[in-house]
Design a protein around this motif. Structure first.
Motif, PDB file in Angstrom:
ATOM      1  N   HIS A 166     -19.655  32.078 -41.572  1.00 56.02           N
ATOM      2  CA  HIS A 166     -19.320  33.233 -40.730  1.00 56.02           C
ATOM      3  C   HIS A 166     -17.909  33.085 -40.136  1.00 56.02           C
ATOM      4  O   HIS A 166     -17.111  34.030 -40.156  1.00 56.02           O
ATOM      5  CB  HIS A 166     -20.360  33.410 -39.618  1.00 56.02           C
ATOM      6  N   VAL A 167     -17.599  31.901 -39.618  1.00 56.57           N
ATOM      7  CA  VAL A 167     -16.284  31.662 -39.014  1.00 56.57           C
ATOM      8  C   VAL A 167     -15.178  31.816 -40.057  1.00 56.57           C
ATOM      9  O   VAL A 167     -14.166  32.478 -39.819  1.00 56.57           O
ATOM     10  CB  VAL A 167     -16.223  30.257 -38.360  1.00 56.57           C
ATOM     11  N   LEU A 168     -15.360  31.210 -41.228  1.00 50.46           N
ATOM     12  CA  LEU A 168     -14.331  31.285 -42.267  1.00 50.46           C
ATOM     13  C   LEU A 168     -14.201  32.693 -42.849  1.00 50.46           C
ATOM     14  O   LEU A 168     -13.093  33.132 -43.177  1.00 50.46           O
ATOM     15  CB  LEU A 168     -14.601  30.266 -43.371  1.00 50.46           C
ATOM     16  N   THR A 169     -15.297  33.402 -42.969  1.00 51.08           N
ATOM     17  CA  THR A 169     -15.237  34.787 -43.440  1.00 51.08           C
ATOM     18  C   THR A 169     -14.488  35.655 -42.436  1.00 51.08           C
ATOM     19  O   THR A 169     -13.635  36.467 -42.809  1.00 51.08           O
ATOM     20  CB  THR A 169     -16.650  35.340 -43.674  1.00 51.08           C
ATOM     21  N   THR A 170     -14.783  35.460 -41.146  1.00 55.20           N
ATOM     22  CA  THR A 170     -14.126  36.235 -40.098  1.00 55.20           C
ATOM     23  C   THR A 170     -12.640  35.909 -40.012  1.00 55.20           C
ATOM     24  O   THR A 170     -11.802  36.797 -39.888  1.00 55.20           O
ATOM     25  CB  THR A 170     -14.808  35.968 -38.736  1.00 55.20           C
ATOM     26  N   SER A 171     -12.291  34.621 -40.118  1.00 57.20           N
ATOM     27  CA  SER A 171     -10.894  34.218 -39.940  1.00 57.20           C
ATOM     28  C   SER A 171     -10.055  34.358 -41.201  1.00 57.20           C
ATOM     29  O   SER A 171      -8.881  34.728 -41.130  1.00 57.20           O
ATOM     30  CB  SER A 171     -10.818  32.774 -39.427  1.00 57.20           C
ATOM     31  N   ASN A 172     -10.630  34.068 -42.361  1.00 54.91           N
ATOM     32  CA  ASN A 172      -9.850  34.024 -43.603  1.00 54.91           C
ATOM     33  C   ASN A 172     -10.188  35.142 -44.584  1.00 54.91           C
ATOM     34  O   ASN A 172      -9.374  35.481 -45.427  1.00 54.91           O
ATOM     35  CB  ASN A 172     -10.060  32.692 -44.336  1.00 54.91           C
ATOM     36  N   GLY A 173     -11.412  35.617 -44.539  1.00 59.45           N
ATOM     37  CA  GLY A 173     -11.893  36.565 -45.533  1.00 59.45           C
ATOM     38  C   GLY A 173     -12.481  35.837 -46.723  1.00 59.45           C
ATOM     39  O   GLY A 173     -12.110  34.701 -47.025  1.00 59.45           O
ATOM     40  N   THR A 174     -13.408  36.482 -47.398  1.00 63.49           N
ATOM     41  CA  THR A 174     -14.099  35.892 -48.547  1.00 63.49           C
ATOM     42  C   THR A 174     -13.504  36.439 -49.840  1.00 63.49           C
ATOM     43  O   THR A 174     -13.296  37.644 -49.963  1.00 63.49           O
ATOM     44  CB  THR A 174     -15.605  36.218 -48.493  1.00 63.49           C
TER      45      THR A 174
ATOM     46  N   GLU B 224     -28.891  15.199 -63.885  1.00 71.86           N
ATOM     47  CA  GLU B 224     -29.483  15.681 -62.637  1.00 71.86           C
ATOM     48  C   GLU B 224     -29.199  17.166 -62.502  1.00 71.86           C
ATOM     49  O   GLU B 224     -28.051  17.597 -62.605  1.00 71.86           O
ATOM     50  CB  GLU B 224     -28.868  14.936 -61.446  1.00 71.86           C
ATOM     51  N   VAL B 225     -30.254  17.965 -62.281  1.00 73.42           N
ATOM     52  CA  VAL B 225     -30.095  19.408 -62.095  1.00 73.42           C
ATOM     53  C   VAL B 225     -29.733  19.692 -60.642  1.00 73.42           C
ATOM     54  O   VAL B 225     -30.405  19.217 -59.725  1.00 73.42           O
ATOM     55  CB  VAL B 225     -31.387  20.165 -62.475  1.00 73.42           C
ATOM     56  N   ILE B 226     -28.655  20.456 -60.446  1.00 74.18           N
ATOM     57  CA  ILE B 226     -28.194  20.805 -59.101  1.00 74.18           C
ATOM     58  C   ILE B 226     -27.927  22.311 -59.071  1.00 74.18           C
ATOM     59  O   ILE B 226     -27.141  22.815 -59.869  1.00 74.18           O
ATOM     60  CB  ILE B 226     -26.889  20.061 -58.733  1.00 74.18           C
ATOM     61  N   LYS B 227     -28.577  23.014 -58.160  1.00 67.34           N
ATOM     62  CA  LYS B 227     -28.299  24.439 -57.967  1.00 67.34           C
ATOM     63  C   LYS B 227     -27.231  24.554 -56.883  1.00 67.34           C
ATOM     64  O   LYS B 227     -27.363  23.946 -55.824  1.00 67.34           O
ATOM     65  CB  LYS B 227     -29.557  25.194 -57.588  1.00 67.34           C
ATOM     66  N   GLN B 228     -26.189  25.336 -57.183  1.00 65.05           N
ATOM     67  CA  GLN B 228     -25.062  25.457 -56.259  1.00 65.05           C
ATOM     68  C   GLN B 228     -24.718  26.919 -56.029  1.00 65.05           C
ATOM     69  O   GLN B 228     -24.784  27.730 -56.950  1.00 65.05           O
ATOM     70  CB  GLN B 228     -23.819  24.746 -56.804  1.00 65.05           C
ATOM     71  N   ARG B 229     -24.323  27.185 -54.803  1.00 59.97           N
ATOM     72  CA  ARG B 229     -23.781  28.499 -54.435  1.00 59.97           C
ATOM     73  C   ARG B 229     -22.469  28.222 -53.721  1.00 59.97           C
ATOM     74  O   ARG B 229     -22.456  27.575 -52.674  1.00 59.97           O
ATOM     75  CB  ARG B 229     -24.748  29.240 -53.520  1.00 59.97           C
ATOM     76  N   ASP B 230     -21.360  28.661 -54.314  1.00 58.66           N
ATOM     77  CA  ASP B 230     -20.026  28.426 -53.761  1.00 58.66           C
ATOM     78  C   ASP B 230     -19.477  29.731 -53.191  1.00 58.66           C
ATOM     79  O   ASP B 230     -19.365  30.720 -53.917  1.00 58.66           O
ATOM     80  CB  ASP B 230     -19.065  27.919 -54.837  1.00 58.66           C
ATOM     81  N   VAL B 231     -19.142  29.709 -51.913  1.00 59.91           N
ATOM     82  CA  VAL B 231     -18.502  30.848 -51.269  1.00 59.91           C
ATOM     83  C   VAL B 231     -17.020  30.495 -51.135  1.00 59.91           C
ATOM     84  O   VAL B 231     -16.672  29.535 -50.438  1.00 59.91           O
ATOM     85  CB  VAL B 231     -19.116  31.142 -49.877  1.00 59.91           C
ATOM     86  N   PHE B 232     -16.166  31.259 -51.826  1.00 59.95           N
ATOM     87  CA  PHE B 232     -14.724  31.022 -51.798  1.00 59.95           C
ATOM     88  C   PHE B 232     -14.082  31.882 -50.715  1.00 59.95           C
ATOM     89  O   PHE B 232     -14.406  33.064 -50.590  1.00 59.95           O
ATOM     90  CB  PHE B 232     -14.088  31.368 -53.147  1.00 59.95           C
ATOM     91  N   PHE B 233     -13.162  31.260 -49.980  1.00 58.65           N
ATOM     92  CA  PHE B 233     -12.454  31.947 -48.902  1.00 58.65           C
ATOM     93  C   PHE B 233     -10.984  32.096 -49.274  1.00 58.65           C
ATOM     94  O   PHE B 233     -10.452  31.310 -50.064  1.00 58.65           O
ATOM     95  CB  PHE B 233     -12.589  31.155 -47.596  1.00 58.65           C
ATOM     96  N   ASN B 234     -10.350  33.081 -48.695  1.00 59.90           N
ATOM     97  CA  ASN B 234      -8.910  33.227 -48.873  1.00 59.90           C
ATOM     98  C   ASN B 234      -8.241  31.987 -48.313  1.00 59.90           C
ATOM     99  O   ASN B 234      -8.639  31.473 -47.266  1.00 59.90           O
ATOM    100  CB  ASN B 234      -8.401  34.474 -48.157  1.00 59.90           C
TER     101      ASN B 234
END
Length: 178
Positions: A94-102, A38-48
């Protein structure tokens, strides 16, 4: 309120290198599973994160918040993880980027195969190349050693060499830690 129970798997990640090696791994997976995957396209945003890794995974059919902890070592290793389906991923990002950073973003096209209790991922990672990952899902009470043995068996089937094994996440490669 009790803590949610984590899921466990034993996993390995390996560099496949060339497109020819990737195609050979796809053929092995097709023969092993009798499917086309199964083909799955993924975009993972990692947070601190103070410990482990925290990422928000965007996919076409659903989005997931994933936390996992595992040792950064080569070879089959235990990973404890939690997943939560997310309805409003952009607000959570947005919340995790603001609180933890990306920490960074990993984009990939994954070809997923299932063999027994193992998820076989054949990944084309943007700006990195071709990779293979096994996730041997452990049942409650199942010993880590059983998962490690199965992962090692799968490594032989796919002809994964020790020098191809990775210790960390794709993000670590992108930010130059591996």
């Amino acid at each position: 309120m009790s803590d949610p129970e984590s899921s466990r798997n034993v996993e390995i990640k390996a560099r496949l290198g060339s497109d020819e090696n990737y195609k050979a791994a796809v053929e092995i997976a097709r023969n092993l599973t009798s499917t086309d995957g199964e083909v799955i396209k993924q975009r993972d945003v990692f947070f601190n994160s103070r410990e482990g890794r925290l990422k928000l995974r965007y996919m076409s059919d659903c989005n997931m918040l994933i936390y996992y902890a595992r040792d950064d070592e080569a070879g089959p290793k235990l990973s404890n993880y939690y997943t939560v389906k997310v309805e409003d991923a952009s607000t959570l990002e947005h919340v995790l980027t603001t609180s933890n950073g990306t920490r960074g973003i990993v984009q990939k096209e994954r070809l997923l195969f299932i063999h027994e209790n193992t998820r076989i991922h054949l990944d084309k990672v943007e700006n990195l190349g071709n990779f293979l990952e096994f996730e041997v899902v452990l049942k409650p009470g199942e010993k880590v050693e059983q998962g490690q043995e199965f992962a090692e068996k799968m490594m032989k089937i796919f002809k994964i060499r020790e020098e191809d094994l990775l210790t960390g996440a794709y993000l670590d490669l992108l930010v130059g830690k591996q």
